[in-house]
Design an enzyme around this catalytic site. Structure first.
Site, PDB file in Angstrom:
ATOM      1  N   LYS A 165      -1.056 -10.073   0.738  1.00 50.70           N
ATOM      2  CA  LYS A 165      -0.450  -8.533   0.347  1.00 50.70           C
ATOM      3  C   LYS A 165       0.427  -8.271   1.591  1.00 50.70           C
ATOM      4  O   LYS A 165       1.493  -7.632   1.491  1.00 50.70           O
ATOM      5  CB  LYS A 165      -1.563  -7.744   0.626  1.00 50.70           C
ATOM      6  CG  LYS A 165      -2.577  -7.652  -0.506  1.00 50.70           C
ATOM      7  CD  LYS A 165      -1.809  -7.451  -1.972  1.00 50.70           C
ATOM      8  CE  LYS A 165      -1.372  -5.969  -2.102  1.00 50.70           C
ATOM      9  NZ  LYS A 165      -0.887  -5.676  -3.359  1.00 50.70           N
TER      10      LYS A 165
ATOM     11  N   GLU B 156      -6.162  -3.975   4.658  1.00 52.81           N
ATOM     12  CA  GLU B 156      -6.617  -5.251   5.215  1.00 52.81           C
ATOM     13  C   GLU B 156      -5.234  -6.084   5.875  1.00 52.81           C
ATOM     14  O   GLU B 156      -5.807  -7.030   6.310  1.00 52.81           O
ATOM     15  CB  GLU B 156      -7.066  -6.136   3.958  1.00 52.81           C
ATOM     16  CG  GLU B 156      -8.282  -5.539   3.202  1.00 52.81           C
ATOM     17  CD  GLU B 156      -9.184  -6.561   2.459  1.00 52.81           C
ATOM     18  OE1 GLU B 156      -9.232  -7.752   2.949  1.00 52.81           O
ATOM     19  OE2 GLU B 156      -9.926  -6.079   1.741  1.00 52.81           O
TER      20      GLU B 156
ATOM     21  N   THR C  81      -2.539  -2.637   1.125  1.00 49.77           N
ATOM     22  CA  THR C  81      -3.893  -2.427   1.569  1.00 49.77           C
ATOM     23  C   THR C  81      -4.074  -2.332   3.167  1.00 49.77           C
ATOM     24  O   THR C  81      -3.323  -2.946   3.861  1.00 49.77           O
ATOM     25  CB  THR C  81      -4.971  -3.789   1.047  1.00 49.77           C
ATOM     26  OG1 THR C  81      -6.151  -3.684   1.683  1.00 49.77           O
ATOM     27  CG2 THR C  81      -4.245  -4.817   1.249  1.00 49.77           C
TER      28      THR C  81
ATOM     29  N   TYR D 296      -6.269 -13.145   0.557  1.00 56.71           N
ATOM     30  CA  TYR D 296      -5.925 -12.106  -0.189  1.00 56.71           C
ATOM     31  C   TYR D 296      -4.847 -11.100   0.821  1.00 56.71           C
ATOM     32  O   TYR D 296      -3.735 -10.629   0.455  1.00 56.71           O
ATOM     33  CB  TYR D 296      -7.247 -11.336  -0.557  1.00 56.71           C
ATOM     34  CG  TYR D 296      -6.666  -9.744  -0.973  1.00 56.71           C
ATOM     35  CD1 TYR D 296      -6.066  -9.312  -2.052  1.00 56.71           C
ATOM     36  CD2 TYR D 296      -7.298  -8.753  -0.330  1.00 56.71           C
ATOM     37  CE1 TYR D 296      -5.641  -8.146  -2.360  1.00 56.71           C
ATOM     38  CE2 TYR D 296      -6.997  -7.411  -0.276  1.00 56.71           C
ATOM     39  CZ  TYR D 296      -6.099  -7.229  -1.717  1.00 56.71           C
ATOM     40  OH  TYR D 296      -5.943  -5.837  -1.894  1.00 56.71           O
TER      41      TYR D 296
HETATM   42  P1  NAD Z   1      -7.219  -4.771 -10.074  1.00 57.17           P
HETATM   43  O1  NAD Z   1      -7.685  -6.353  -9.921  1.00 57.17           O
HETATM   44  O2  NAD Z   1      -8.432  -3.866 -10.887  1.00 57.17           O
HETATM   45  O3  NAD Z   1      -5.875  -4.751 -11.129  1.00 57.17           O
HETATM   46  C1  NAD Z   1      -5.041  -5.496 -10.929  1.00 57.17           C
HETATM   47  C2  NAD Z   1      -4.055  -5.728 -12.248  1.00 57.17           C
HETATM   48  O4  NAD Z   1      -3.020  -6.209 -12.228  1.00 57.17           O
HETATM   49  C3  NAD Z   1      -4.983  -6.018 -13.432  1.00 57.17           C
HETATM   50  O5  NAD Z   1      -4.991  -5.030 -14.476  1.00 57.17           O
HETATM   51  C4  NAD Z   1      -4.492  -7.388 -13.905  1.00 57.17           C
HETATM   52  O6  NAD Z   1      -4.487  -7.644 -15.241  1.00 57.17           O
HETATM   53  C5  NAD Z   1      -2.872  -7.116 -13.140  1.00 57.17           C
HETATM   54  N1  NAD Z   1      -2.297  -8.358 -12.931  1.00 57.17           N
HETATM   55  C6  NAD Z   1      -2.537  -9.382 -11.952  1.00 57.17           C
HETATM   56  N2  NAD Z   1      -1.680 -10.388 -12.193  1.00 57.17           N
HETATM   57  C7  NAD Z   1      -0.927  -9.957 -12.881  1.00 57.17           C
HETATM   58  C8  NAD Z   1       0.557 -10.330 -13.390  1.00 57.17           C
HETATM   59  N3  NAD Z   1       1.203 -11.775 -12.798  1.00 57.17           N
HETATM   60  N4  NAD Z   1       1.458  -9.574 -14.221  1.00 57.17           N
HETATM   61  C9  NAD Z   1       1.036  -8.342 -14.553  1.00 57.17           C
HETATM   62  N5  NAD Z   1      -0.197  -7.861 -14.119  1.00 57.17           N
HETATM   63  C10 NAD Z   1      -1.037  -8.614 -13.336  1.00 57.17           C
HETATM   64  O7  NAD Z   1      -6.954  -4.182  -8.721  1.00 57.17           O
HETATM   65  P2  NAD Z   1      -6.947  -2.792  -8.344  1.00 57.17           P
HETATM   66  O8  NAD Z   1      -7.960  -2.461  -7.358  1.00 57.17           O
HETATM   67  O9  NAD Z   1      -6.621  -1.928  -9.239  1.00 57.17           O
HETATM   68  O10 NAD Z   1      -5.758  -2.726  -7.194  1.00 57.17           O
HETATM   69  C11 NAD Z   1      -4.625  -2.551  -7.524  1.00 57.17           C
HETATM   70  C12 NAD Z   1      -3.662  -2.547  -6.414  1.00 57.17           C
HETATM   71  O11 NAD Z   1      -3.919  -2.021  -5.196  1.00 57.17           O
HETATM   72  C13 NAD Z   1      -3.586  -4.032  -5.636  1.00 57.17           C
HETATM   73  O12 NAD Z   1      -2.328  -4.463  -5.508  1.00 57.17           O
HETATM   74  C14 NAD Z   1      -4.474  -4.121  -4.587  1.00 57.17           C
HETATM   75  O13 NAD Z   1      -4.215  -5.145  -3.635  1.00 57.17           O
HETATM   76  C15 NAD Z   1      -4.236  -2.755  -4.104  1.00 57.17           C
HETATM   77  N6  NAD Z   1      -5.238  -2.055  -3.341  1.00 57.17           N
HETATM   78  C16 NAD Z   1      -6.544  -2.032  -3.771  1.00 57.17           C
HETATM   79  C17 NAD Z   1      -7.685  -1.554  -3.104  1.00 57.17           C
HETATM   80  C18 NAD Z   1      -8.881  -1.372  -3.742  1.00 57.17           C
HETATM   81  O14 NAD Z   1     -10.026  -0.614  -3.089  1.00 57.17           O
HETATM   82  N7  NAD Z   1      -9.371  -1.789  -5.092  1.00 57.17           N
HETATM   83  C19 NAD Z   1      -7.497  -0.988  -1.905  1.00 57.17           C
HETATM   84  C20 NAD Z   1      -5.999  -1.078  -1.361  1.00 57.17           C
HETATM   85  C21 NAD Z   1      -5.173  -1.764  -1.955  1.00 57.17           C
END
Ligand code: NAD
Length: 335
Positions: free
Chosen positions: A152, A126, A124, A148
């Protein structure tokens, strides 16, 4: 042929990504590994299950034997699984460190043992922290502000250490804020949308002055796909190029799309750790061919429309205890 293990494949971005790579003819197997925390829902994969190449495994990235068993059957890993909500990290930072840092270590170590040909670690903007001006480059130091982001940043370094130490072909992507259909209704766009569609109020921190770059989830997934197939091992790729908006500007758009007005908005004092602005250069991913394709206004309209048409998918989720607490203190500031 590629056999791709997608962690967090039942989450918001992971499920969009699974659908995307199933469109490729050179992918013979996709496994979505997901612990199904509050944020993970197999329904997010929907009709992707009709594709016989997709297997869903309900399991934890911290489960070493399971991870080893899966790794042996794949050639590539795209690692989305994480605790991803800033607000939750303010009260349960230890959980974020366990999942995000140790989970990444478990996966990367196993990937090394099984000769994985590409390991994409999804991160991210962030991690760069708040920038008063200018934009972050991939080589800039990480300066995370909240737990968070710290978890990351630490997981990025863990993943990259497996490249430096063991030669695991790791790439890291760092994207700006994603939006799109079927995001869990705790992050600002689905939270505000679902509250406004229900006739409830939303809350803005401070003056709603915090700036975020909004990238459609499908654009992020397109960038991650490029990195999976063309990214140079050991490299970090910023994924931005969406639209910069203040929380107030974003709120104005959502009010219009949901048929509400500023009477639905309450202001609450800003919290201590609330990064004012994120911004990244993204010429490195552009050199691989990345061009964001989705217009923000169209993408937001389509997103709000999805929530309007699918209350059965999100209404039960907004009644969970955390959603109730979060909605009272949520604002337009972060993921
Ligand atoms: P989300 O919270 O919707 O999905 C995360 C998924 O990971 C969920 O399905 C959860 O069940 C699973 N999970 C959590 N802990 C787990 C574990 N120990 N073992 C297996 N599965 C597990 O998140 P998202 O928004 O889809 O983000 C996905 C990735 O992208 C993350 O790494 C996040 O840091 C990164 N990210 C997100 C954004 C955003 O805007 N949403 C932006 C930049 C980066």
């Amino acid at each position: 042929m590629y056999e791709v293990l997608v962690t967090g494949g039942a989450g918001f971005i992971g499920s969009h990504f699974v659908r995307r790579i199933l469109r490729r003819d050179d992918v013979s197997r996709v496994t979505a590994l997901d612990a199904l925390t509050y944020a993970g829902h197999p329904e997010n994969l929907g009709d992707a299950f009709l594709d016989p190449r997709l297997t869903f495994v309900h399991g934890n990235i911290l489960d070493g034997p399971l991870v080893d068993e899966l790794m042996a059957r794949h050639t590539a890993v795209v690692h989305f699984a994480a605790e991803s909500h800033v607000d939750r990290s303010l009260t349960t930072a230890d959980h974020f460190l366990t999942t995000n840092v140790l989970g990444t270590q478990t996966l990367a170590a196993s990937a090394g043992r099984h000769g994985i040909e590409k390991f994409v670690h999804v991160s991210t903007d962030e991690v760069y922290g708040s920038l008063a001006q200018g934009s972050a480059r991939e080589e800039d130091p990480v300066q995370p502000s909240v737990p968070y982001a710290a978890s990351k940043a630490a997981s990025d370094l863990v993943a990259l250490s497996h490249f430096q130490t063991y030669g695991l072909p790791v790439c890291v992507t760092r994207s700006s804020n994603n939006y799109g259909p079927h995001q869990f209704p705790e992050k600002v766009i689905p939270l505000f949308t679902t509250r406004l569609l229900q006739g409830d109020k939303v809350t803005l921190h401070g003056e709603g002055q915090h700036v975020r770059n909004w990238l459609h989830v499908q654009d992020n997934c397109a960038g991650i796909e490029l990195v999976l197939f063309k990214g140079i091992p050991g490299e970090i790729y910023n994924l931005a190029g969406g639209t910069d908006l203040t929380g107030r500007e974003l709120t104005a758009k959502l009010l219009t799309l949901c048929g509400a007005d500023w009477n639905s908005v309450a202001y609450i004092p800003d919290r201590q750790a609330n990064d004012l602005r994120y911004s990244m250069f993204w010429d490195k991913i552009a050199a691989l061919g990345f061009r964001p394709a989705r217009d923000l206004d169209e993408g937001l309209a389509e997103t709000v429309d999805w929530y309007r048409r699918n209350p059965d998918r999100w209404a039960p989720l907004t009644r969970t205890p955390f959603a109730t607490v979060s909605a009272a203190g949520e604002e337009a500031h972060a993921h």
